[in-house]
Design a protein around this motif. Structure first.
Motif, PDB file in Angstrom:
ATOM      1  N   LEU A   9       0.030  -7.611   2.363  1.00  0.00           N
ATOM      2  CA  LEU A   9       0.735  -7.295   3.299  1.00  0.00           C
ATOM      3  C   LEU A   9       0.895  -5.637   3.435  1.00  0.00           C
ATOM      4  N   LEU A  10       1.739  -5.378   2.312  1.00  0.00           N
ATOM      5  CA  LEU A  10       2.171  -4.090   2.102  1.00  0.00           C
ATOM      6  C   LEU A  10       1.078  -3.024   1.993  1.00  0.00           C
ATOM      7  N   SER A  11      -0.011  -3.553   1.514  1.00  0.00           N
ATOM      8  CA  SER A  11      -1.426  -2.744   1.322  1.00  0.00           C
ATOM      9  C   SER A  11      -2.022  -2.418   2.570  1.00  0.00           C
ATOM     10  N   GLU A  12      -1.791  -3.297   3.476  1.00  0.00           N
ATOM     11  CA  GLU A  12      -2.473  -2.930   4.975  1.00  0.00           C
ATOM     12  C   GLU A  12      -1.960  -1.910   5.716  1.00  0.00           C
ATOM     13  N   GLU A  63       3.902   3.962   2.026  1.00  0.00           N
ATOM     14  CA  GLU A  63       3.092   3.377   0.855  1.00  0.00           C
ATOM     15  C   GLU A  63       4.147   2.645  -0.195  1.00  0.00           C
ATOM     16  N   ALA A  64       3.711   1.498  -0.632  1.00  0.00           N
ATOM     17  CA  ALA A  64       4.337   0.413  -1.176  1.00  0.00           C
ATOM     18  C   ALA A  64       3.681   0.167  -2.635  1.00  0.00           C
ATOM     19  N   ARG A  65       4.652   0.473  -3.790  1.00  0.00           N
ATOM     20  CA  ARG A  65       4.143   0.157  -5.317  1.00  0.00           C
ATOM     21  C   ARG A  65       5.327  -0.564  -5.867  1.00  0.00           C
ATOM     22  N   VAL A  68       8.048  -5.169   8.146  1.00  0.00           N
ATOM     23  CA  VAL A  68       6.690  -4.853   8.125  1.00  0.00           C
ATOM     24  C   VAL A  68       6.156  -6.219   8.746  1.00  0.00           C
ATOM     25  N   ASP A  69       5.211  -6.265   9.770  1.00  0.00           N
ATOM     26  CA  ASP A  69       4.700  -7.615  10.221  1.00  0.00           C
ATOM     27  C   ASP A  69       3.151  -7.129  11.164  1.00  0.00           C
ATOM     28  N   THR A  70       2.708  -8.318  11.040  1.00  0.00           N
ATOM     29  CA  THR A  70       1.289  -8.265  11.609  1.00  0.00           C
ATOM     30  C   THR A  70       1.003  -8.070  13.035  1.00  0.00           C
ATOM     31  N   ARG A  71       2.237  -8.409  13.919  1.00  0.00           N
ATOM     32  CA  ARG A  71       2.386  -8.378  15.189  1.00  0.00           C
ATOM     33  C   ARG A  71       0.951  -9.197  16.134  1.00  0.00           C
ATOM     34  N   TYR A  75      -3.927   5.316   6.913  1.00  0.00           N
ATOM     35  CA  TYR A  75      -3.650   4.917   8.270  1.00  0.00           C
ATOM     36  C   TYR A  75      -4.802   5.561   9.293  1.00  0.00           C
ATOM     37  N   LEU A  76      -5.301   6.662   8.983  1.00  0.00           N
ATOM     38  CA  LEU A  76      -6.129   7.315  10.204  1.00  0.00           C
ATOM     39  C   LEU A  76      -7.711   7.138   9.605  1.00  0.00           C
ATOM     40  N   GLY A  77      -7.684   6.728   8.510  1.00  0.00           N
ATOM     41  CA  GLY A  77      -9.319   6.924   8.012  1.00  0.00           C
ATOM     42  C   GLY A  77      -9.546   8.409   7.382  1.00  0.00           C
ATOM     43  N   LYS A  78     -10.816   8.506   6.664  1.00  0.00           N
ATOM     44  CA  LYS A  78     -10.861   9.672   5.915  1.00  0.00           C
ATOM     45  C   LYS A  78     -10.870  10.860   6.880  1.00  0.00           C
ATOM     46  N   GLU A  79     -11.783  10.872   7.991  1.00  0.00           N
ATOM     47  CA  GLU A  79     -12.096  12.004   8.642  1.00  0.00           C
ATOM     48  C   GLU A  79     -10.787  12.560   9.347  1.00  0.00           C
TER      49      GLU A  79
END
Length: 141
Positions: A13-16, A39-41, A69-72, A102-106
């Motif tokens: 979940l925390l990696s999403e 970012e969680a580690r 943090v939740d999926t909603r 969060y935004l993608g590479k570009e």
């Protein structure tokens, strides 16, 4: 009652790319929740915030925080992490990783370029997780 997340499920979940809500306490002892990227580690969560933001000021005065943090979306699952936050050295590489996550590479690369020099105006909060509450409605009631 919903089921609970296992350690592995919580790590997933925390990696999403979920938006978290960081709750701090203001100078009048009122809770203040703010949506954030993170970012969680392991047993730590990292959050970049503005150096003079209310979040940063609140943490300087009172380090106790929670992060929700939740999926909603069904089947709902999530976690409330309790802990203490401290300022640590700004991490440019983490800033880039989080933006791309969060935004993608570009769009993430464009965001990083737009916020070049963020270390001048930002700090990195390191939250040490001391407790948690999790739920998973996919595991029944």
């Amino acid at each position: 009652m919903p089921g609970k997340l296992t350690d592995a499920e919580l790590a997933d979940l925390l990696s999403e790319a979920q938006i978290g809500v960081l709750s701090t306490v203001d100078d009048k002892a009122r809770p203040e929740g703010s949506p954030i990227w993170f970012e969680a580690r392991e047993n730590k969560v990292y959050v970049h915030v503005g150096r003079s933001s209310k979040k940063a000021r609140n943490v300087r005065a009172n380090p106790y925080v929670s992060l929700t943090v939740d999926t909603r979306q069904a089947p709902y699952r999530g976690a409330i992490l309790h802990g203490t936050a401290a300022e640590v050295r700004f991490d440019d590489a983490m800033h880039r990783r989080v933006a791309v996550h969060y935004l993608g590479k570009e769009a993430g690369d464009a965001y990083v370029a737009m916020t070049e020099g963020a270390a001048d105006d930002s700090i990195l909060l390191e939250i040490t997780v001391t407790g948690r509450f999790t739920w998973d409605y996919g595991k029944g009631f």
